[in-house]
Design an enzyme around this catalytic site. Structure first.
Site, PDB file in Angstrom:
ATOM      1  N   TYR A  94       3.358  -7.182   7.953  1.00 44.44           N
ATOM      2  CA  TYR A  94       2.064  -6.631   7.502  1.00 44.44           C
ATOM      3  C   TYR A  94       2.284  -5.500   6.502  1.00 44.44           C
ATOM      4  CZ  TYR A  94      -1.925  -3.433   7.496  1.00 44.44           C
ATOM      5  OH  TYR A  94      -2.923  -2.573   7.097  1.00 44.44           O
ATOM      6  N   THR A 120      -2.844 -13.675   1.604  1.00 42.26           N
ATOM      7  CA  THR A 120      -4.072 -12.878   1.423  1.00 42.26           C
ATOM      8  C   THR A 120      -3.775 -11.508   0.818  1.00 42.26           C
ATOM      9  OG1 THR A 120      -5.318 -13.981   3.155  1.00 42.26           O
ATOM     10  CG2 THR A 120      -5.934 -11.710   2.684  1.00 42.26           C
ATOM     11  N   SER A 152       3.642  -6.559   3.228  1.00 46.32           N
ATOM     12  CA  SER A 152       2.659  -7.220   2.341  1.00 46.32           C
ATOM     13  C   SER A 152       1.715  -6.187   1.732  1.00 46.32           C
ATOM     14  CB  SER A 152       1.881  -8.308   3.096  1.00 46.32           C
ATOM     15  OG  SER A 152       1.020  -7.737   4.064  1.00 46.32           O
ATOM     16  N   LYS A 153       1.355  -5.156   2.488  1.00 52.50           N
ATOM     17  CA  LYS A 153       0.487  -4.102   1.924  1.00 52.50           C
ATOM     18  C   LYS A 153       1.266  -3.316   0.858  1.00 52.50           C
ATOM     19  CE  LYS A 153      -3.224  -3.082   2.855  1.00 52.50           C
ATOM     20  NZ  LYS A 153      -4.551  -3.559   2.390  1.00 52.50           N
ATOM     21  N   THR A 174      -2.670   1.454   3.428  1.00 53.28           N
ATOM     22  CA  THR A 174      -2.347   1.996   4.743  1.00 53.28           C
ATOM     23  C   THR A 174      -1.156   2.955   4.678  1.00 53.28           C
ATOM     24  OG1 THR A 174      -1.449   1.337   6.894  1.00 53.28           O
ATOM     25  CG2 THR A 174      -1.001  -0.143   5.090  1.00 53.28           C
ATOM     26  N   ASP A 175      -1.074   3.841   5.668  1.00 51.74           N
ATOM     27  CA  ASP A 175       0.096   4.734   5.761  1.00 51.74           C
ATOM     28  C   ASP A 175       1.349   3.979   6.200  1.00 51.74           C
ATOM     29  OD1 ASP A 175      -0.608   4.278   8.414  1.00 51.74           O
ATOM     30  OD2 ASP A 175      -0.747   6.391   8.971  1.00 51.74           O
ATOM     31  N   GLU A 176       1.167   2.738   6.719  1.00 51.69           N
ATOM     32  CA  GLU A 176       2.333   1.999   7.234  1.00 51.69           C
ATOM     33  C   GLU A 176       3.331   1.642   6.130  1.00 51.69           C
ATOM     34  OE1 GLU A 176       1.723  -1.041  10.109  1.00 51.69           O
ATOM     35  OE2 GLU A 176       0.082   0.026  11.072  1.00 51.69           O
ATOM     36  N   GLU A 235      -5.340  -9.411   5.800  1.00 55.57           N
ATOM     37  CA  GLU A 235      -4.936  -9.619   7.194  1.00 55.57           C
ATOM     38  C   GLU A 235      -4.420  -8.260   7.638  1.00 55.57           C
ATOM     39  OE1 GLU A 235      -5.154 -12.159   9.241  1.00 55.57           O
ATOM     40  OE2 GLU A 235      -6.064 -13.508   7.784  1.00 55.57           O
ATOM     41  N   ASP A 291     -16.367 -12.136   1.443  1.00 54.76           N
ATOM     42  CA  ASP A 291     -15.512 -12.200   2.632  1.00 54.76           C
ATOM     43  C   ASP A 291     -15.299 -13.659   3.014  1.00 54.76           C
ATOM     44  OD1 ASP A 291     -14.681 -12.030   5.516  1.00 54.76           O
ATOM     45  OD2 ASP A 291     -15.032  -9.894   5.180  1.00 54.76           O
TER      46      ASP A 291
HETATM   47  P1  NAD Z   1     -10.212  -6.274   9.495  1.00 59.01           P
HETATM   48  O1  NAD Z   1      -9.135  -7.217   9.896  1.00 59.01           O
HETATM   49  O2  NAD Z   1     -11.154  -5.764  10.527  1.00 59.01           O
HETATM   50  O3  NAD Z   1     -11.105  -6.935   8.337  1.00 59.01           O
HETATM   51  C1  NAD Z   1     -10.549  -7.660   7.289  1.00 59.01           C
HETATM   52  C2  NAD Z   1     -11.682  -8.424   6.608  1.00 59.01           C
HETATM   53  O4  NAD Z   1     -11.114  -9.148   5.507  1.00 59.01           O
HETATM   54  C3  NAD Z   1     -12.371  -9.457   7.500  1.00 59.01           C
HETATM   55  O5  NAD Z   1     -13.768  -9.393   7.329  1.00 59.01           O
HETATM   56  C4  NAD Z   1     -11.817 -10.790   7.018  1.00 59.01           C
HETATM   57  O6  NAD Z   1     -12.710 -11.869   7.205  1.00 59.01           O
HETATM   58  C5  NAD Z   1     -11.599 -10.487   5.533  1.00 59.01           C
HETATM   59  N1  NAD Z   1     -10.583 -11.358   4.945  1.00 59.01           N
HETATM   60  C6  NAD Z   1      -9.336 -11.647   5.441  1.00 59.01           C
HETATM   61  N2  NAD Z   1      -8.727 -12.514   4.633  1.00 59.01           N
HETATM   62  C7  NAD Z   1      -9.565 -12.758   3.593  1.00 59.01           C
HETATM   63  C8  NAD Z   1      -9.471 -13.559   2.434  1.00 59.01           C
HETATM   64  N3  NAD Z   1      -8.384 -14.311   2.175  1.00 59.01           N
HETATM   65  N4  NAD Z   1     -10.517 -13.580   1.571  1.00 59.01           N
HETATM   66  C9  NAD Z   1     -11.627 -12.839   1.814  1.00 59.01           C
HETATM   67  N5  NAD Z   1     -11.776 -12.076   2.917  1.00 59.01           N
HETATM   68  C10 NAD Z   1     -10.759 -12.039   3.792  1.00 59.01           C
HETATM   69  O7  NAD Z   1      -9.463  -5.094   8.753  1.00 59.01           O
HETATM   70  P2  NAD Z   1      -9.797  -3.535   8.715  1.00 59.01           P
HETATM   71  O8  NAD Z   1      -9.162  -2.882   9.866  1.00 59.01           O
HETATM   72  O9  NAD Z   1     -11.239  -3.367   8.455  1.00 59.01           O
HETATM   73  O10 NAD Z   1      -8.954  -3.123   7.416  1.00 59.01           O
HETATM   74  C11 NAD Z   1      -9.538  -3.215   6.121  1.00 59.01           C
HETATM   75  C12 NAD Z   1      -8.524  -2.762   5.083  1.00 59.01           C
HETATM   76  O11 NAD Z   1      -8.134  -1.421   5.363  1.00 59.01           O
HETATM   77  C13 NAD Z   1      -7.235  -3.569   5.067  1.00 59.01           C
HETATM   78  O12 NAD Z   1      -6.823  -3.714   3.733  1.00 59.01           O
HETATM   79  C14 NAD Z   1      -6.239  -2.717   5.849  1.00 59.01           C
HETATM   80  O13 NAD Z   1      -4.924  -2.946   5.407  1.00 59.01           O
HETATM   81  C15 NAD Z   1      -6.720  -1.324   5.484  1.00 59.01           C
HETATM   82  N6  NAD Z   1      -6.452  -0.272   6.485  1.00 59.01           N
HETATM   83  C16 NAD Z   1      -6.818  -0.441   7.790  1.00 59.01           C
HETATM   84  C17 NAD Z   1      -6.615   0.599   8.701  1.00 59.01           C
HETATM   85  C18 NAD Z   1      -7.030   0.480  10.154  1.00 59.01           C
HETATM   86  O14 NAD Z   1      -6.711   1.358  10.949  1.00 59.01           O
HETATM   87  N7  NAD Z   1      -7.742  -0.566  10.559  1.00 59.01           N
HETATM   88  C19 NAD Z   1      -6.037   1.792   8.266  1.00 59.01           C
HETATM   89  C20 NAD Z   1      -5.664   1.924   6.920  1.00 59.01           C
HETATM   90  C21 NAD Z   1      -5.902   0.894   6.037  1.00 59.01           C
HETATM   91  O1  DAU Z   2      -1.743   3.077  10.339  1.00 59.45           O
HETATM   92  C1  DAU Z   2      -2.740   2.259   9.793  1.00 59.45           C
HETATM   93  C2  DAU Z   2      -2.687   0.897  10.452  1.00 59.45           C
HETATM   94  O2  DAU Z   2      -3.203   1.066  11.766  1.00 59.45           O
HETATM   95  C3  DAU Z   2      -3.471  -0.160   9.690  1.00 59.45           C
HETATM   96  O3  DAU Z   2      -2.877  -0.367   8.447  1.00 59.45           O
HETATM   97  C4  DAU Z   2      -3.500  -1.481  10.469  1.00 59.45           C
HETATM   98  O4  DAU Z   2      -4.318  -2.426   9.801  1.00 59.45           O
HETATM   99  C5  DAU Z   2      -4.071  -1.198  11.852  1.00 59.45           C
HETATM  100  O5  DAU Z   2      -4.032  -2.379  12.629  1.00 59.45           O
HETATM  101  C6  DAU Z   2      -3.268  -0.101  12.551  1.00 59.45           C
HETATM  102  O6  DAU Z   2      -1.923  -0.559  12.879  1.00 59.45           O
HETATM  103  P1  DAU Z   2      -1.235  -0.200  14.276  1.00 59.45           P
HETATM  104  O7  DAU Z   2      -0.190  -1.203  14.535  1.00 59.45           O
HETATM  105  O8  DAU Z   2      -0.858   1.231  14.335  1.00 59.45           O
HETATM  106  O9  DAU Z   2      -2.510  -0.404  15.248  1.00 59.45           O
HETATM  107  P2  DAU Z   2      -2.665  -1.116  16.675  1.00 59.45           P
HETATM  108  O10 DAU Z   2      -4.047  -0.781  17.150  1.00 59.45           O
HETATM  109  O11 DAU Z   2      -2.275  -2.541  16.637  1.00 59.45           O
HETATM  110  O12 DAU Z   2      -1.636  -0.332  17.565  1.00 59.45           O
HETATM  111  C7  DAU Z   2      -1.696   1.067  17.709  1.00 59.45           C
HETATM  112  C8  DAU Z   2      -0.522   1.498  18.582  1.00 59.45           C
HETATM  113  O13 DAU Z   2      -0.749   1.035  19.921  1.00 59.45           O
HETATM  114  C9  DAU Z   2       0.810   0.916  18.163  1.00 59.45           C
HETATM  115  O14 DAU Z   2       1.834   1.874  18.390  1.00 59.45           O
HETATM  116  C10 DAU Z   2       1.008  -0.283  19.096  1.00 59.45           C
HETATM  117  C11 DAU Z   2       0.319   0.165  20.361  1.00 59.45           C
HETATM  118  N1  DAU Z   2      -0.318  -0.894  21.185  1.00 59.45           N
HETATM  119  C12 DAU Z   2      -1.166  -1.745  20.556  1.00 59.45           C
HETATM  120  C13 DAU Z   2      -1.813  -2.745  21.262  1.00 59.45           C
HETATM  121  C14 DAU Z   2      -2.746  -3.705  20.581  1.00 59.45           C
HETATM  122  C15 DAU Z   2      -0.085  -0.959  22.533  1.00 59.45           C
HETATM  123  O15 DAU Z   2       0.668  -0.147  23.110  1.00 59.45           O
HETATM  124  N2  DAU Z   2      -0.729  -1.937  23.256  1.00 59.45           N
HETATM  125  C16 DAU Z   2      -1.567  -2.853  22.673  1.00 59.45           C
HETATM  126  O16 DAU Z   2      -2.085  -3.745  23.387  1.00 59.45           O
END
Ligand code: NAD
Ligand code: DAU
Length: 360
Positions: free
Chosen positions: A162, A102, A165-166, A136-138, A86, A35
């Site tokens: 975002y 990234t 890029s995914k 991700t589903d996005e 990211e 990481d």
């Molecule tokens: P997060 O942002 O909490 O964690 C990302 C981690 O990656 C961090 O520890 C960061 O330090 C590390 N990182 C970032 N850039 C890096 C680099 N260049 N080299 C090495 N490490 C690096 O993210 P998360 O929410 O835990 O998501 C993890 C994965 O799951 C991502 O690929 C995201 O697209 C995917 N995902 C997230 C969600 C969600 O709801 N959070 C849902 C579906 C998929």
């Molecule tokens: O669907 C999977 C994705 O879910 C992952 O791939 C992403 O990494 C993760 O960040 C997440 O994306 P979202 O954009 O859906 O999550 P976020 O928590 O940023 O926002 C959830 C919803 O809430 C979205 O419709 C935006 C809204 N929102 C978010 C924030 C931060 C608000 O209304 N107010 C806020 O302050």
């Protein structure tokens, strides 16, 4: 003993996954966590496992091919679980470049190094090796309010930098599977929630702001829908795909738990009221007047909803944690980890937060 290389293991889902795997398999497996420790990576998340002799941490950027090559050279890696990315849509709208570096180039570096390490002289790959790309589903874009689901066959239509890029990183993984028969899977998961989530994301942001009597920013009309999954259910799905998934396949992972953002905020406020003991000073300022409608996110996807039929029928995975239960576990965790929250909401995050919300 199987060796897992987990990228991004200090982030939200990665650290939960490491906990899940070490709890489940103990000394049967070895985990190397690589990481970069960006603002989202936090080694506090792994304090309880850092002294285990079957866990180790390497600080490196996944874009640094020499550093990644060295990890593969020194270790016989069996499985790569690629989380590092990211991950925040709002940040990608403000600064897309690091997302491409990234998420796209970093994934390419991971693929190239795994391929170089696992490929045999005849172009096939060593037995038992697997690359699990966490996506991700996005990537599928946005659904209408009144119907439809994301299937593995849904065409990609990303809208934010975002998700673009995914989607690009998924395409690279697909191209390696198609071109080289590189042993990989892709999982596309819906929104996760649970412990260790950075408070830039909706659920921890709302919990933290409510506990501190701060405004609760709702983008647009608050009716955008997300499909929420408890993070440990996601960890279990990844483990099951690694063990039972057919190579070269994509699996959608989702919670069957669609909720509008405003519903989520109301549930959190009600649950906080229910869980805080009478007399707790925080209870007095938790109320619905904190809800503040702000300018909408640019290009805001309206609705996400996963059809997890394939992972259920082929692998037997289903979401297990009901939202009512999962949100209580999450809130309890944040109650018990005030120091964690204070730590991550200082410094860089505070500046970002001030800048991000200055006009909202
Ligand atoms: P997060 O942002 O909490 O964690 C990302 C981690 O990656 C961090 O520890 C960061 O330090 C590390 N990182 C970032 N850039 C890096 C680099 N260049 N080299 C090495 N490490 C690096 O993210 P998360 O929410 O835990 O998501 C993890 C994965 O799951 C991502 O690929 C995201 O697209 C995917 N995902 C997230 C969600 C969600 O709801 N959070 C849902 C579906 C998929
Ligand atoms: O669907 C999977 C994705 O879910 C992952 O791939 C992403 O990494 C993760 O960040 C997440 O994306 P979202 O954009 O859906 O999550 P976020 O928590 O940023 O926002 C959830 C919803 O809430 C979205 O419709 C935006 C809204 N929102 C978010 C924030 C931060 C608000 O209304 N107010 C806020 O302050």
């Amino acid at each position: 003993m199987r060796t897992y290389l987990v990228t991004g293991g200090a982030g939200f889902i990665g650290s939960n996954f490491i906990h899940y795997m070490l709890n489940k398999y103990g000394k049967e497996i070895r985990i190397i966590n690589v990481d970069k420790l960006t603002y989202a990576g936090n080694l506090e998340n792994l304090r309880d496992v850092e002294d285990l002799d079957n866990y180790s941490f390497v600080r490196a950027d996944i874009c640094d091919s020499a550093a990644i090559e060295e990890i593969f050279r020194k270790n016989d890696i069996d499985v790569v679980v690629h989380f590092a990315a990211e991950s925040h849509v709002d940040r990608s709208i403000r600064n897309p470049e690091v997302f491409v570096k990234t998420n796209v180039l970093g994934t390419l570096v991971m693929l190239n190094n795994a391929k170089a390490s696992w490929e045999l002289s005849d172009g096939t790959f060593k037995e038992g090796k697997r690359f699990l790309h966490v996506s991700t589903d996005e990537v599928y874009g946005s659904l209408e309010e009144d119907g439809g689901y994301f299937y593995e066959t849904t065409p990609y239509a990303p809208h934010s930098p975002y998700s673009a890029s995914k989607a690009s990183s998924d395409m690279l993984v697909k191209s390696y599977m198609d071109t080289y028969k590189f042993p990989a899977n892709i999982t596309n998961c819906s929104n996760n929630y649970g412990p260790y989530q950075f408070p830039e994301k909706l659920i921890p942001l709302i919990i933290n702001n409510a506990l501190n009597g701060k405004k609760l920013p709702v983008y647009g009309d608050g009716k955008n829908v997300r499909d929420w999954l408890y993070v440990m259910d996601h960890a279990k799905a990844i483990d099951m795909v690694i063990n039972k998934g057919r190579l070269f396949e994509t699996y959608n992972v989702g919670g069957h738990n669609e909720k509008q953002n405003i519903e989520i905020i109301n549930i959190i406020l009600d649950t906080l009221q229910e869980m805080l003991p009478d007399g707790d000073p925080r209870k007095a300022h938790i109320n619905k007047d904190l809800i503040t409608y702000v300018e909408d996110r640019k290009g805001h996807d309206r609705r996400y909803a996963i059809a997890p039929d394939k992972i259920k029928s082929e692998i037997g995975w289903e979401p297990e944690t009901m939202f009512k239960e999962g949100i209580k576990l999450t809130i309890k965790w944040y109650f018990e980890h005030e120091d964690w929250m204070k730590n991550v909401t200082s410094g860089d995050y505070v500046n970002y937060y001030a800048e991000m919300y200055k006009n909202k």
